[in-house]
Design a protein around this motif. Structure first.
Motif, PDB file in Angstrom:
ATOM      1  N   ARG A 164      -0.109  -5.055  -2.726  1.00 44.47           N
ATOM      2  CA  ARG A 164       1.117  -5.399  -1.989  1.00 44.47           C
ATOM      3  C   ARG A 164       2.303  -5.643  -2.913  1.00 44.47           C
ATOM      4  N   LEU A 165       2.036  -5.860  -4.200  1.00 43.20           N
ATOM      5  CA  LEU A 165       3.102  -6.070  -5.185  1.00 43.20           C
ATOM      6  C   LEU A 165       3.357  -4.836  -6.048  1.00 43.20           C
ATOM      7  N   ASP A 166       2.519  -3.839  -5.936  1.00 42.00           N
ATOM      8  CA  ASP A 166       2.611  -2.674  -6.805  1.00 42.00           C
ATOM      9  C   ASP A 166       3.743  -1.744  -6.360  1.00 42.00           C
ATOM     10  N   PRO A 167       4.625  -1.355  -7.290  1.00 44.72           N
ATOM     11  CA  PRO A 167       5.770  -0.521  -6.896  1.00 44.72           C
ATOM     12  C   PRO A 167       5.388   0.852  -6.346  1.00 44.72           C
ATOM     13  N   GLU A 168       4.245   1.396  -6.756  1.00 55.00           N
ATOM     14  CA  GLU A 168       3.827   2.708  -6.248  1.00 55.00           C
ATOM     15  C   GLU A 168       3.056   2.606  -4.936  1.00 55.00           C
ATOM     16  N   LEU A 169       2.159   1.647  -4.851  1.00 56.96           N
ATOM     17  CA  LEU A 169       1.273   1.560  -3.691  1.00 56.96           C
ATOM     18  C   LEU A 169       1.840   0.737  -2.540  1.00 56.96           C
ATOM     19  N   ALA A 170       2.586  -0.296  -2.854  1.00 55.33           N
ATOM     20  CA  ALA A 170       3.076  -1.197  -1.800  1.00 55.33           C
ATOM     21  C   ALA A 170       3.824  -0.466  -0.683  1.00 55.33           C
ATOM     22  N   PRO A 171       4.748   0.453  -1.003  1.00 53.99           N
ATOM     23  CA  PRO A 171       5.468   1.119   0.099  1.00 53.99           C
ATOM     24  C   PRO A 171       4.544   1.907   1.029  1.00 53.99           C
ATOM     25  N   ILE A 172       3.534   2.554   0.476  1.00 52.51           N
ATOM     26  CA  ILE A 172       2.594   3.329   1.294  1.00 52.51           C
ATOM     27  C   ILE A 172       1.814   2.395   2.212  1.00 52.51           C
ATOM     28  N   PHE A 173       1.295   1.308   1.632  1.00 51.01           N
ATOM     29  CA  PHE A 173       0.498   0.374   2.415  1.00 51.01           C
ATOM     30  C   PHE A 173       1.341  -0.369   3.445  1.00 51.01           C
ATOM     31  N   GLU A 174       2.575  -0.702   3.100  1.00 49.90           N
ATOM     32  CA  GLU A 174       3.440  -1.408   4.059  1.00 49.90           C
ATOM     33  C   GLU A 174       3.755  -0.535   5.268  1.00 49.90           C
ATOM     34  N   ARG A 175       3.886   0.779   5.055  1.00 51.22           N
ATOM     35  CA  ARG A 175       4.092   1.686   6.194  1.00 51.22           C
ATOM     36  C   ARG A 175       2.824   1.782   7.042  1.00 51.22           C
ATOM     37  N   ALA A 176       1.672   1.797   6.376  1.00 49.79           N
ATOM     38  CA  ALA A 176       0.403   1.939   7.100  1.00 49.79           C
ATOM     39  C   ALA A 176      -0.027   0.635   7.770  1.00 49.79           C
ATOM     40  N   ILE A 177       0.324  -0.497   7.146  1.00 53.85           N
ATOM     41  CA  ILE A 177      -0.070  -1.815   7.663  1.00 53.85           C
ATOM     42  C   ILE A 177       1.194  -2.686   7.712  1.00 53.85           C
ATOM     43  N   PRO A 178       2.050  -2.473   8.699  1.00 51.50           N
ATOM     44  CA  PRO A 178       3.341  -3.168   8.719  1.00 51.50           C
ATOM     45  C   PRO A 178       3.283  -4.636   9.125  1.00 51.50           C
ATOM     46  N   GLY A 179       2.200  -5.085   9.702  1.00 52.50           N
ATOM     47  CA  GLY A 179       2.138  -6.462  10.199  1.00 52.50           C
ATOM     48  C   GLY A 179       1.037  -7.272   9.546  1.00 52.50           C
ATOM     49  N   ASP A 180       0.152  -7.727  10.368  1.00 60.26           N
ATOM     50  CA  ASP A 180      -0.955  -8.585   9.950  1.00 60.26           C
ATOM     51  C   ASP A 180      -1.980  -7.780   9.149  1.00 60.26           C
ATOM     52  N   TRP A 181      -2.228  -8.201   7.913  1.00 57.01           N
ATOM     53  CA  TRP A 181      -3.169  -7.500   7.042  1.00 57.01           C
ATOM     54  C   TRP A 181      -4.613  -7.914   7.286  1.00 57.01           C
ATOM     55  N   GLN A 182      -4.861  -9.010   8.002  1.00 56.67           N
ATOM     56  CA  GLN A 182      -6.230  -9.506   8.126  1.00 56.67           C
ATOM     57  C   GLN A 182      -7.200  -8.504   8.755  1.00 56.67           C
ATOM     58  N   PRO A 183      -6.804  -7.759   9.785  1.00 55.14           N
ATOM     59  CA  PRO A 183      -7.753  -6.756  10.312  1.00 55.14           C
ATOM     60  C   PRO A 183      -8.164  -5.729   9.252  1.00 55.14           C
ATOM     61  N   HIS A 184      -7.206  -5.301   8.426  1.00 55.91           N
ATOM     62  CA  HIS A 184      -7.532  -4.349   7.359  1.00 55.91           C
ATOM     63  C   HIS A 184      -8.461  -5.001   6.333  1.00 55.91           C
ATOM     64  N   LEU A 185      -8.156  -6.215   5.931  1.00 57.45           N
ATOM     65  CA  LEU A 185      -8.999  -6.913   4.954  1.00 57.45           C
ATOM     66  C   LEU A 185     -10.412  -7.091   5.493  1.00 57.45           C
ATOM     67  N   THR A 186     -10.519  -7.473   6.748  1.00 60.30           N
ATOM     68  CA  THR A 186     -11.835  -7.651   7.369  1.00 60.30           C
ATOM     69  C   THR A 186     -12.612  -6.335   7.365  1.00 60.30           C
ATOM     70  N   LYS A 187     -11.909  -5.232   7.654  1.00 62.40           N
ATOM     71  CA  LYS A 187     -12.540  -3.920   7.611  1.00 62.40           C
ATOM     72  C   LYS A 187     -13.001  -3.578   6.188  1.00 62.40           C
ATOM     73  N   MET A 188     -12.191  -3.957   5.200  1.00 67.95           N
ATOM     74  CA  MET A 188     -12.551  -3.684   3.807  1.00 67.95           C
ATOM     75  C   MET A 188     -13.712  -4.554   3.332  1.00 67.95           C
ATOM     76  N   TYR A 189     -13.827  -5.783   3.836  1.00 70.43           N
ATOM     77  CA  TYR A 189     -15.009  -6.596   3.522  1.00 70.43           C
ATOM     78  C   TYR A 189     -16.252  -5.861   4.014  1.00 70.43           C
ATOM     79  N   ALA A 190     -16.195  -5.368   5.244  1.00 63.53           N
ATOM     80  CA  ALA A 190     -17.343  -4.661   5.827  1.00 63.53           C
ATOM     81  C   ALA A 190     -17.613  -3.357   5.073  1.00 63.53           C
ATOM     82  N   PHE A 191     -16.547  -2.646   4.696  1.00 66.35           N
ATOM     83  CA  PHE A 191     -16.698  -1.383   3.974  1.00 66.35           C
ATOM     84  C   PHE A 191     -17.428  -1.601   2.655  1.00 66.35           C
TER      85      PHE A 191
END
Length: 137
Positions: free
Chosen positions: A28-55
């Motif tokens: 979320r702080l990375d100049p290259e990756l943050a813009p891509i992720f912010e477009r893909a996950i514009p709001g609450d990140w917890q659902p994505h994080l929960t999915k990544m824990y399971a992944f």
């Protein structure tokens, strides 16, 4: 976890949560990756994080907790490009090295590299078509 703190010796659900949280904080702080992720996950990140824990639980502990299709999810992300995978891997590896002893870090890195390569092939490999796609005049 700083460099003087004890590192995880084994893969565990707790360690996976620490890894995912620390890694995505960096993303979320990375100049290259943050813009891509912010477009893909514009709001609450917890659902994505929960999915990544399971992944990562499914990948590293073979729990079968992850139910999803990473290729389909990544196909719809605007701005995703092959070179971004190298940046993702570098940050992931850095985070693994901070949190885990070398053998465990290497296990994560090896799996992450295979996953990244599979995703890149699924997303971008198009025999007979140049990459990057030629822009229409």
């Amino acid at each position: 976890m700083n460099s003087s703190a004890a590192k995880f010796k084994h893969v565990s659900e707790y360690g996976i949560r620490q890894l995912v949280d620390a890694f995505y904080a960096k993303v979320r702080l990375d100049p290259e990756l943050a813009p891509i992720f912010e477009r893909a996950i514009p709001g609450d990140w917890q659902p994505h994080l929960t999915k990544m824990y399971a992944f990562w639980s499914s990948v590293m502990l073979t729990t079968g907790r992850y139910k999803g299709n990473p290729v389909v999810k990544h196909l719809v992300i605007p701005g995703i490009q092959p070179p971004l995978f190298e940046r993702w891997l570098a940050l992931f590896d850095e985070t693994c090295r901070e949190l885990f002893e070398d053998a465990v870090s290497e296990e994560f890195r090896s799996k992450a590299e295979r996953i990244a390569e599979s995703l890149k092939l699924a997303l971008f490999y198009r025999p007979g078509r140049p990459w990057p796609p030629e822009q229409a005049p």
